[in-house]
Design a protein around this motif. Structure first.
Motif, PDB file in Angstrom:
ATOM      1  N   LEU A 179      66.551  63.765 -41.187  1.00 57.70           N
ATOM      2  CA  LEU A 179      66.665  62.930 -42.387  1.00 57.70           C
ATOM      3  C   LEU A 179      67.211  61.545 -42.042  1.00 57.70           C
ATOM      4  CD1 LEU A 179      67.982  65.381 -45.132  1.00 57.70           C
ATOM      5  CD2 LEU A 179      65.757  64.219 -45.076  1.00 57.70           C
ATOM      6  N   ALA A 180      68.202  61.475 -41.181  1.00 58.93           N
ATOM      7  CA  ALA A 180      68.754  60.175 -40.762  1.00 58.93           C
ATOM      8  C   ALA A 180      67.678  59.338 -40.079  1.00 58.93           C
ATOM      9  CB  ALA A 180      69.955  60.365 -39.846  1.00 58.93           C
ATOM     10  N   ALA A 181      66.900  59.970 -39.205  1.00 62.58           N
ATOM     11  CA  ALA A 181      65.810  59.249 -38.526  1.00 62.58           C
ATOM     12  C   ALA A 181      64.775  58.758 -39.528  1.00 62.58           C
ATOM     13  CB  ALA A 181      65.157  60.136 -37.473  1.00 62.58           C
ATOM     14  N   ALA A 182      64.444  59.598 -40.509  1.00 66.52           N
ATOM     15  CA  ALA A 182      63.466  59.203 -41.535  1.00 66.52           C
ATOM     16  C   ALA A 182      63.987  58.045 -42.371  1.00 66.52           C
ATOM     17  CB  ALA A 182      63.121  60.401 -42.426  1.00 66.52           C
ATOM     18  N   VAL A 183      65.248  58.100 -42.756  1.00 66.71           N
ATOM     19  CA  VAL A 183      65.840  57.019 -43.561  1.00 66.71           C
ATOM     20  C   VAL A 183      65.864  55.718 -42.757  1.00 66.71           C
ATOM     21  CG1 VAL A 183      68.004  56.177 -44.579  1.00 66.71           C
ATOM     22  CG2 VAL A 183      67.184  58.482 -45.099  1.00 66.71           C
ATOM     23  N   ILE A 184      66.314  55.783 -41.513  1.00 61.04           N
ATOM     24  CA  ILE A 184      66.365  54.578 -40.678  1.00 61.04           C
ATOM     25  C   ILE A 184      64.957  54.025 -40.467  1.00 61.04           C
ATOM     26  CG2 ILE A 184      66.863  53.731 -38.342  1.00 61.04           C
ATOM     27  CD1 ILE A 184      69.294  55.727 -38.405  1.00 61.04           C
ATOM     28  N   GLY A 185      64.010  54.894 -40.171  1.00 65.80           N
ATOM     29  CA  GLY A 185      62.619  54.457 -40.004  1.00 65.80           C
ATOM     30  C   GLY A 185      62.084  53.805 -41.267  1.00 65.80           C
ATOM     31  N   TRP A 186      62.342  54.423 -42.409  1.00 62.95           N
ATOM     32  CA  TRP A 186      61.887  53.866 -43.688  1.00 62.95           C
ATOM     33  C   TRP A 186      62.503  52.497 -43.941  1.00 62.95           C
ATOM     34  CZ3 TRP A 186      58.135  54.244 -46.996  1.00 62.95           C
ATOM     35  CH2 TRP A 186      58.271  53.712 -48.267  1.00 62.95           C
ATOM     36  N   ARG A 187      63.807  52.386 -43.698  1.00 64.75           N
ATOM     37  CA  ARG A 187      64.481  51.107 -43.927  1.00 64.75           C
ATOM     38  C   ARG A 187      63.933  50.016 -42.990  1.00 64.75           C
ATOM     39  NH1 ARG A 187      66.915  50.478 -48.538  1.00 64.75           N
ATOM     40  NH2 ARG A 187      68.477  49.145 -47.657  1.00 64.75           N
ATOM     41  N   LEU A 188      63.636  50.384 -41.747  1.00 65.09           N
ATOM     42  CA  LEU A 188      63.068  49.411 -40.799  1.00 65.09           C
ATOM     43  C   LEU A 188      61.672  48.976 -41.237  1.00 65.09           C
ATOM     44  CD1 LEU A 188      64.232  50.915 -37.387  1.00 65.09           C
ATOM     45  CD2 LEU A 188      65.063  48.817 -38.507  1.00 65.09           C
ATOM     46  N   ILE A 189      60.881  49.903 -41.705  1.00 60.84           N
ATOM     47  CA  ILE A 189      59.536  49.567 -42.190  1.00 60.84           C
ATOM     48  C   ILE A 189      59.628  48.628 -43.384  1.00 60.84           C
ATOM     49  CG2 ILE A 189      57.504  50.508 -43.377  1.00 60.84           C
ATOM     50  CD1 ILE A 189      57.854  53.017 -41.606  1.00 60.84           C
ATOM     51  N   GLN A 190      60.578  48.891 -44.281  1.00 57.89           N
ATOM     52  CA  GLN A 190      60.730  48.066 -45.479  1.00 57.89           C
ATOM     53  C   GLN A 190      61.171  46.645 -45.150  1.00 57.89           C
ATOM     54  OE1 GLN A 190      59.754  49.121 -48.606  1.00 57.89           O
ATOM     55  NE2 GLN A 190      58.967  50.707 -47.259  1.00 57.89           N
ATOM     56  N   ARG A 191      61.889  46.481 -44.045  1.00 62.19           N
ATOM     57  CA  ARG A 191      62.384  45.160 -43.671  1.00 62.19           C
ATOM     58  C   ARG A 191      61.446  44.414 -42.737  1.00 62.19           C
ATOM     59  NH1 ARG A 191      68.133  47.528 -42.909  1.00 62.19           N
ATOM     60  NH2 ARG A 191      68.943  47.252 -45.002  1.00 62.19           N
ATOM     61  N   ALA A 192      60.426  45.081 -42.246  1.00 61.84           N
ATOM     62  CA  ALA A 192      59.511  44.455 -41.276  1.00 61.84           C
ATOM     63  C   ALA A 192      58.781  43.283 -41.936  1.00 61.84           C
ATOM     64  CB  ALA A 192      58.509  45.472 -40.751  1.00 61.84           C
ATOM     65  N   PRO A 193      58.757  42.132 -41.264  1.00 65.45           N
ATOM     66  CA  PRO A 193      58.070  40.989 -41.856  1.00 65.45           C
ATOM     67  C   PRO A 193      56.559  41.226 -41.885  1.00 65.45           C
ATOM     68  CG  PRO A 193      58.760  40.495 -39.617  1.00 65.45           C
ATOM     69  CD  PRO A 193      59.310  41.845 -39.974  1.00 65.45           C
ATOM     70  N   VAL A 194      55.952  40.703 -42.903  1.00 63.56           N
ATOM     71  CA  VAL A 194      54.501  40.799 -43.028  1.00 63.56           C
ATOM     72  C   VAL A 194      53.897  39.549 -42.392  1.00 63.56           C
ATOM     73  CG1 VAL A 194      52.591  40.960 -44.654  1.00 63.56           C
ATOM     74  CG2 VAL A 194      54.751  42.103 -45.158  1.00 63.56           C
ATOM     75  N   ASN A 195      53.143  39.735 -41.325  1.00 60.76           N
ATOM     76  CA  ASN A 195      52.495  38.621 -40.646  1.00 60.76           C
ATOM     77  C   ASN A 195      51.084  38.459 -41.190  1.00 60.76           C
ATOM     78  OD1 ASN A 195      54.709  38.250 -39.007  1.00 60.76           O
ATOM     79  ND2 ASN A 195      53.934  39.655 -37.447  1.00 60.76           N
ATOM     80  N   SER A 196      50.709  37.231 -41.438  1.00 55.44           N
ATOM     81  CA  SER A 196      49.332  37.015 -41.894  1.00 55.44           C
ATOM     82  C   SER A 196      48.394  37.076 -40.705  1.00 55.44           C
ATOM     83  CB  SER A 196      49.228  35.670 -42.617  1.00 55.44           C
ATOM     84  OG  SER A 196      49.576  34.640 -41.725  1.00 55.44           O
ATOM     85  N   ARG A 197      47.251  37.625 -40.930  1.00 57.00           N
ATOM     86  CA  ARG A 197      46.247  37.746 -39.858  1.00 57.00           C
ATOM     87  C   ARG A 197      45.488  36.430 -39.722  1.00 57.00           C
ATOM     88  NH1 ARG A 197      42.864  43.279 -40.096  1.00 57.00           N
ATOM     89  NH2 ARG A 197      43.933  44.213 -38.355  1.00 57.00           N
ATOM     90  N   THR A 198      45.290  36.089 -38.508  1.00 60.28           N
ATOM     91  CA  THR A 198      44.442  34.909 -38.237  1.00 60.28           C
ATOM     92  C   THR A 198      43.262  35.373 -37.430  1.00 60.28           C
ATOM     93  OG1 THR A 198      45.745  34.378 -36.294  1.00 60.28           O
ATOM     94  CG2 THR A 198      46.324  33.258 -38.342  1.00 60.28           C
ATOM     95  N   ALA A 199      42.112  34.896 -37.786  1.00 60.91           N
ATOM     96  CA  ALA A 199      40.899  35.326 -37.082  1.00 60.91           C
ATOM     97  C   ALA A 199      40.477  34.340 -36.046  1.00 60.91           C
ATOM     98  CB  ALA A 199      39.778  35.537 -38.086  1.00 60.91           C
TER      99      ALA A 199
END
Length: 179
Positions: free
Chosen positions: A159-179
């Motif tokens: 559960l701790a790993a899942a919570v930490i993973g979830w929190r990291l995913i939520q904080r990950a910056p969204v990079n715009s794709r460039t083609a």
């Protein structure tokens, strides 16, 4: 059954994974109580109700119906829980349902009456890695310590790993794709 402390792990993990303030303190408390409440059925032993009875330990209070009743009660009390009716019902219902699901993964007992009242059959998960907790008088023993270690390994750490993973995913910056 896992220890009463470990039954609180699911609502606590959901609270930790949520955005700050999304789950109010009263709703968290209701979720923790709902996750622990099914084990109040141990009072059946004092009333001489047999373990295997529908109202014995891990019987009706460990069913989907019981979780649904607690969810409906939470929906009715949603203003006191400082949540919407849907949020209160979902959080308390999931918290209550986590109890028999965790119990199904334990190494002892008669299983859980998940489908009561439609079926009195007691069920276990196909894989049961969590050591069953001794009752209060034996909790502070070698068997109790082995239970705590088992719960840390199979419930708290994942559960701790899942919570930490979830929190990291939520904080990950969204990079715009460039083609």
């Amino acid at each position: 059954m896992p220890s009463v402390f470990t039954h609180a792990a699911i609502p606590l993990a959901l609270w930790c994974a949520s955005d700050r303030g999304r789950i109010s303190a009263p709703l968290l408390a209701a979720g923790v109580v709902a996750a622990m409440l099914p084990d109040a059925d141990v009072l059946a032993f004092a009333l001489h109700i047999p373990y295997a009875d529908s109202f014995g330990h891990r019987g009706a209070s460990h069913s989907i119906v019981f979780a649904a009743v607690l969810a409906m009660l939470a929906a009715l009390l949603h203003t006191r829980l400082r949540a919407s009716a849907v949020q209160a019902a979902a959080f308390v219902g999931i918290s209550a349902l986590s109890h028999p699901l965790l119990d199904a993964f334990t190494s002892g007992g008669l299983g859980v009456a998940l489908w009561w009242p439609w079926s009195g059959e007691r069920l276990f998960a196909p894989w049961r890695p969590i050591r069953v907790s001794p009752f209060a008088g034996q909790f502070f023993s070698a068997r109790g310590l082995a239970t705590v270690v088992s719960e840390l390994r199979w419930v708290w750490l994942p559960l701790a790993a899942a919570v930490i993973g979830w929190r990291l995913i939520q904080r990950a910056p969204v990079n715009s794709r460039t083609a």
